[in-house]
Structures are given as structure tokens and as C-alpha cells.
Write an enzyme that holds these catalytic residues in place. Structure first.
Site, PDB file in Angstrom:
ATOM      1  N   ASP A 172       7.860  -5.774   2.960  1.00 54.86           N
ATOM      2  CA  ASP A 172       6.412  -5.844   3.181  1.00 54.86           C
ATOM      3  C   ASP A 172       6.009  -7.315   3.342  1.00 54.86           C
ATOM      4  OD1 ASP A 172       4.031  -3.505   2.269  1.00 54.86           O
ATOM      5  OD2 ASP A 172       3.393  -5.547   2.702  1.00 54.86           O
ATOM      6  N   ASN A 181       7.088   2.414   8.210  1.00 52.01           N
ATOM      7  CA  ASN A 181       5.791   2.903   7.764  1.00 52.01           C
ATOM      8  C   ASN A 181       4.688   1.850   7.756  1.00 52.01           C
ATOM      9  OD1 ASN A 181       3.969   4.555   5.831  1.00 52.01           O
ATOM     10  ND2 ASN A 181       4.474   2.704   4.660  1.00 52.01           N
ATOM     11  N   TYR A 195      -5.563   2.385  17.867  1.00 49.58           N
ATOM     12  CA  TYR A 195      -4.866   3.109  16.791  1.00 49.58           C
ATOM     13  C   TYR A 195      -4.371   4.461  17.325  1.00 49.58           C
ATOM     14  CZ  TYR A 195      -3.928   4.618  11.953  1.00 49.58           C
ATOM     15  OH  TYR A 195      -3.319   5.034  10.787  1.00 49.58           O
ATOM     16  N   LYS A 200      -0.411   5.393  17.503  1.00 45.55           N
ATOM     17  CA  LYS A 200       0.157   6.498  16.725  1.00 45.55           C
ATOM     18  C   LYS A 200       0.697   7.611  17.629  1.00 45.55           C
ATOM     19  CE  LYS A 200      -0.378   4.724  12.599  1.00 45.55           C
ATOM     20  NZ  LYS A 200       0.810   4.298  11.813  1.00 45.55           N
ATOM     21  N   ILE A 257      -5.202  10.058   3.441  1.00 44.42           N
ATOM     22  CA  ILE A 257      -4.412   9.915   2.211  1.00 44.42           C
ATOM     23  C   ILE A 257      -5.067   8.831   1.354  1.00 44.42           C
ATOM     24  CG2 ILE A 257      -2.109   9.481   1.257  1.00 44.42           C
ATOM     25  CD1 ILE A 257      -2.206  11.915   3.192  1.00 44.42           C
ATOM     26  N   THR A 290      -5.151   5.954  -0.356  1.00 43.35           N
ATOM     27  CA  THR A 290      -4.390   4.705  -0.515  1.00 43.35           C
ATOM     28  C   THR A 290      -5.366   3.531  -0.411  1.00 43.35           C
ATOM     29  OG1 THR A 290      -4.075   4.362   1.860  1.00 43.35           O
ATOM     30  CG2 THR A 290      -2.437   5.756   0.748  1.00 43.35           C
TER      31      THR A 290
HETATM   32  P1  NAP Z   1      -1.681   0.516   2.880  1.00 46.60           P
HETATM   33  O1  NAP Z   1      -1.994   1.031   1.533  1.00 46.60           O
HETATM   34  O2  NAP Z   1      -2.579  -0.516   3.498  1.00 46.60           O
HETATM   35  O3  NAP Z   1      -0.174  -0.006   2.909  1.00 46.60           O
HETATM   36  C1  NAP Z   1       0.367  -0.578   4.081  1.00 46.60           C
HETATM   37  C2  NAP Z   1       1.256  -1.747   3.709  1.00 46.60           C
HETATM   38  O4  NAP Z   1       1.805  -2.293   4.928  1.00 46.60           O
HETATM   39  C3  NAP Z   1       0.491  -2.882   3.017  1.00 46.60           C
HETATM   40  O5  NAP Z   1       1.208  -3.375   1.920  1.00 46.60           O
HETATM   41  C4  NAP Z   1       0.372  -3.905   4.138  1.00 46.60           C
HETATM   42  O6  NAP Z   1       0.220  -5.224   3.647  1.00 46.60           O
HETATM   43  C5  NAP Z   1       1.705  -3.711   4.825  1.00 46.60           C
HETATM   44  N1  NAP Z   1       1.729  -4.358   6.143  1.00 46.60           N
HETATM   45  C6  NAP Z   1       0.690  -4.566   6.995  1.00 46.60           C
HETATM   46  N2  NAP Z   1       1.109  -5.268   8.062  1.00 46.60           N
HETATM   47  C7  NAP Z   1       2.438  -5.515   7.876  1.00 46.60           C
HETATM   48  C8  NAP Z   1       3.412  -6.219   8.616  1.00 46.60           C
HETATM   49  N3  NAP Z   1       3.129  -6.821   9.780  1.00 46.60           N
HETATM   50  N4  NAP Z   1       4.687  -6.256   8.139  1.00 46.60           N
HETATM   51  C9  NAP Z   1       4.988  -5.667   6.968  1.00 46.60           C
HETATM   52  N5  NAP Z   1       4.109  -5.012   6.207  1.00 46.60           N
HETATM   53  C10 NAP Z   1       2.833  -4.937   6.658  1.00 46.60           C
HETATM   54  O7  NAP Z   1      -1.641   1.721   3.929  1.00 46.60           O
HETATM   55  P2  NAP Z   1      -1.178   3.264   3.778  1.00 46.60           P
HETATM   56  O8  NAP Z   1      -2.398   4.072   3.749  1.00 46.60           O
HETATM   57  O9  NAP Z   1      -0.117   3.412   2.762  1.00 46.60           O
HETATM   58  O10 NAP Z   1      -0.574   3.450   5.240  1.00 46.60           O
HETATM   59  C11 NAP Z   1       0.820   3.425   5.510  1.00 46.60           C
HETATM   60  C12 NAP Z   1       1.030   3.948   6.910  1.00 46.60           C
HETATM   61  O11 NAP Z   1       0.459   5.262   7.000  1.00 46.60           O
HETATM   62  C13 NAP Z   1       0.371   3.138   8.022  1.00 46.60           C
HETATM   63  O12 NAP Z   1       1.224   3.099   9.135  1.00 46.60           O
HETATM   64  C14 NAP Z   1      -0.886   3.933   8.337  1.00 46.60           C
HETATM   65  O13 NAP Z   1      -1.330   3.712   9.667  1.00 46.60           O
HETATM   66  C15 NAP Z   1      -0.381   5.335   8.129  1.00 46.60           C
HETATM   67  N6  NAP Z   1      -1.426   6.336   7.865  1.00 46.60           N
HETATM   68  C16 NAP Z   1      -2.214   6.238   6.752  1.00 46.60           C
HETATM   69  C17 NAP Z   1      -3.185   7.209   6.521  1.00 46.60           C
HETATM   70  C18 NAP Z   1      -4.075   7.179   5.328  1.00 46.60           C
HETATM   71  O14 NAP Z   1      -5.013   8.005   5.278  1.00 46.60           O
HETATM   72  N7  NAP Z   1      -3.878   6.327   4.339  1.00 46.60           N
HETATM   73  C19 NAP Z   1      -3.329   8.253   7.430  1.00 46.60           C
HETATM   74  C20 NAP Z   1      -2.500   8.322   8.538  1.00 46.60           C
HETATM   75  C21 NAP Z   1      -1.536   7.353   8.738  1.00 46.60           C
HETATM   76  P3  NAP Z   1      -1.296  -5.810   3.567  1.00 46.60           P
HETATM   77  O15 NAP Z   1      -2.019  -4.967   2.558  1.00 46.60           O
HETATM   78  O16 NAP Z   1      -1.090  -7.223   3.142  1.00 46.60           O
HETATM   79  O17 NAP Z   1      -1.867  -5.667   4.967  1.00 46.60           O
END
Ligand code: NAP
Length: 258
Positions: free
Chosen positions: A42, A95, A162, A166, A195, A197
Site C-alpha cells: 500500500d 485491489n 470510475y 471498473k 461496502i 470502509t
Molecule cells: P480504502 O478503504 O480507501 O482502501 C484503499 C487503499 O488503497 C488505501 O489504503 C489507499 O491508500 C490505497 N491506495 C490508493 N492508491 C494507491 C496506490 N496508488 N498504490 C497503492 N495503494 C493505494 O478503499 P476500499 O473501500 O477498501 O476499496 C478497495 C477497492 O474496492 C478499491 O479498488 C475500490 O474502488 C473498490 N470498491 C470499493 C467499494 C466500497 O463501497 N468501499 C465498492 C466497490 C469497489 P490511501 O488511503 O492513502 O489513498
């Protein structure tokens, strides 16, 4: 739950990006509970080291690697460290991702924001697979799961980048799945709905009103938990999913069924 030829993931190695938070952290912990050694990657520190510590507290094995998934040299270095630490790579969960800064219709969408979203949410998945696949081929088998979204299934108004990223993750997943199915690497995707998060906290503004708006779009009447995505990822990597190839698994409480 998920089993391999040993009955669990002991002796196997998983690489998880975006592991400092949300879905990535929950999945890193789930792999560790199944017995895998985990490399958590990360940009976000010290949260990423915290994930590794949480795994160690479970009695698991983990290393934390700082890795910007948009930088080929970071991805390669993180995977080199994986092999250095644990000797192999069996599973990858690509991810890491970001949400758009703001909504705007396509003609008004800023090119810089388009590039940022495509870079982190799509090009990174290609870069990761490009460097993971040669390592997994050395084991003769393995599995990759990429994170798409409900936005990979349906269009999201005001979110062209986005949505495109995706949808692109699903196309890329299918192409890679066909490229490597005969060599025993299964590539699949997960498509989470809303989700709970830190990303979702930013999306809703963290307010009760914002959360209620999102929940109203979920037929099950709640947001999903990161652990519910983690369980699907671990299953997709298991032998129980041996015939599941190039699939985009929707885990969204029915959101995209409507
Ligand atoms: P999150 O809580 O923001 O976690 C994502 C992590 O990825 C964070 O630690 C972020 O760091 C890190 N990151 C961002 N840019 C990066 C980079 N260039 N290299 C390495 N790490 C990086 O998000 P999440 O909700 O768990 O989402 C995870 C994945 O699920 C994403 O691809 C998101 O699009 C997808 N998703 C999420 C949801 C939802 O409802 N939560 C729904 C559909 C899809 P920083 O915090 O420092 O940016």
C-alpha cells in the site's frame, strides 16, 4: 472454508494491494487466518504496517511493503520482496483503488481526474498482473483476483472515469483469464456494492444522511462488510473454485439487480 491440497493455505503466499485499509486489510487478514503468508502492499503508511502487525497478532506471517501500484518499479520491487521473504507467490489480490474527487458529466470531466482514476484503478491492475504472473507460473498454479465494482456492471451517472476503469478491470480480467487458464492460473474479479470502509466514509461524507442515501440503494437495507468481500476473494483462490475462470463475482446486496 477455502481449502487447497493441504486442507488450508499453509505454505502458500498471498500478495494484497490496498492492504492498509478497508477491503484490502480484511482480505489480508482472511488469507492469514487460512494459513497463508501475506505481503501487504500500500502507499498508506503506517496503516499498512498496522495490517502486518494485526496478522502477526493472529499468529500469522506478514511483511508490509510500501508500493504505489501505478509505478512499475514499485510493483516489481514489492514482488521481489515477496519472493525474498517467502520464496514464492500463489495468490494476488489487486485491489488498491480510489474514488473520484467529485461527480461531473462526461463533457465536463477534467482530463487530469480521468487520468488519475484510470491510472490507479485500471492501469495498476495490468501492471500488477504483468509482474505477478511470471512468479505464479513458477509454482505451476495459482489465482489472481482483481477488484472491480458495481460500477463495472452498470454505468454511474457523473462518474465516467470510475465506471470506465471498473468495466475495464472486468475486461482485463477476462483477457488475462483466457491467456493463462491452460497454465493453471485462474483470474477472476470481485464487484463489491457499497461496502463500509474508509473510502465509503469519504463518499458519504461520514454523515447519517449520506449513509442513509447509500443504504436506500441497497435492497438488503445495509452496506456490505469488508469481510464479506474478503470471504469471496479467499474462496475464488481456493480449489473449491477450480472451475471458476474469468468471472466477475457481484457481491452487492442486490444493488445492481434492480
Ligand atoms: P480504502 O478503504 O480507501 O482502501 C484503499 C487503499 O488503497 C488505501 O489504503 C489507499 O491508500 C490505497 N491506495 C490508493 N492508491 C494507491 C496506490 N496508488 N498504490 C497503492 N495503494 C493505494 O478503499 P476500499 O473501500 O477498501 O476499496 C478497495 C477497492 O474496492 C478499491 O479498488 C475500490 O474502488 C473498490 N470498491 C470499493 C467499494 C466500497 O463501497 N468501499 C465498492 C466497490 C469497489 P490511501 O488511503 O492513502 O489513498
Amino acid at each position: 472454508m477455502a481449502t487447497n491440497e493441504n486442507g488450508n493455505y499453509r505454505g502458500k503466499v498471498a500478495f494484497v494491494t490496498g492492504a492498509a485499509s478497508g477491503i484490502g486489510r480484511a482480505t489480508a487478514l482472511a488469507f492469514a487466518r487460512e494459513g497463508a503468508s501475506v505481503v501487504v502492499a500500500d502507499v498508506s503508511e503506517p496503516s499498512n504496517q498496522e495490517t502486518a502487525r494485526m496478522i502477526e497478532e493472529l499468529g500469522g506471517r506478514a511483511i508490509a511493503v510500501r508500493c504505489d501500484v501505478t509505478r512499475a518499479e514499485d510493483v516489481k520491487a514489492a514482488l521481489d520482496k515477496t519472493v525474498e521473504a517467502f520464496g514464492r507467490l500463489d495468490f494476488a489480490f489487486n485491489n488498491a483503488g480510489i474514488e473520484p474527487k467529485k461527480a461531473a458529466p462526461t463533457a465536463e470531466y477534467e482530463e487530469e481526474e480521468w487520468n488519475r482514476i484510470i491510472d490507479i484503478n485500471l492501469r495498476s491492475v495490468f501492471l500488477c498482473m504483468k509482474h505477478e504472473i511470471p512468479l505464479i507460473l513458477k509454482q505451476g498454479r495459482g489465482a489472481i483476483v482483481n477488484t472491480s465494482s458495481g460500477a463495472g456492471i452498470i454505468g454511474i451517472k457523473g462518474s465516467p472515469a470510475y465506471t470506465a476503469a471498473k468495466h475495464g478491470v472486468i475486461g482485463l480480467t477476462k483477457a488475462a483469464a483466457l491467456d493463462y487458464a491452460a497454465q493453471n492460473i485462474r483470474v477472476n474479479a470481485v464487484c463489491p456494492g457499497y461496502i463500509d470502509t474508509p473510502m465509503m466514509g469519504r463518499f458519504t461524507g461520514g454523515t447519517d444522511e449520506g449513509r442513509a442515501k447509500v443504504i436506500a440503494e441497497e435492497p438488503v437495507g445495509r452496506m456490505g462488510k469488508p469481510e464479506e468481500i474478503a470471504a469471496a476473494v479467499v474462496w475464488l483462490c481456493s480449489d473449491a473454485a477450480a472451475f471458476v475462470v474469468g468471472h466477475a463475482m457481484v457481491i452487492d446486496g442486490g444493488q445492481t439487480v434492480q
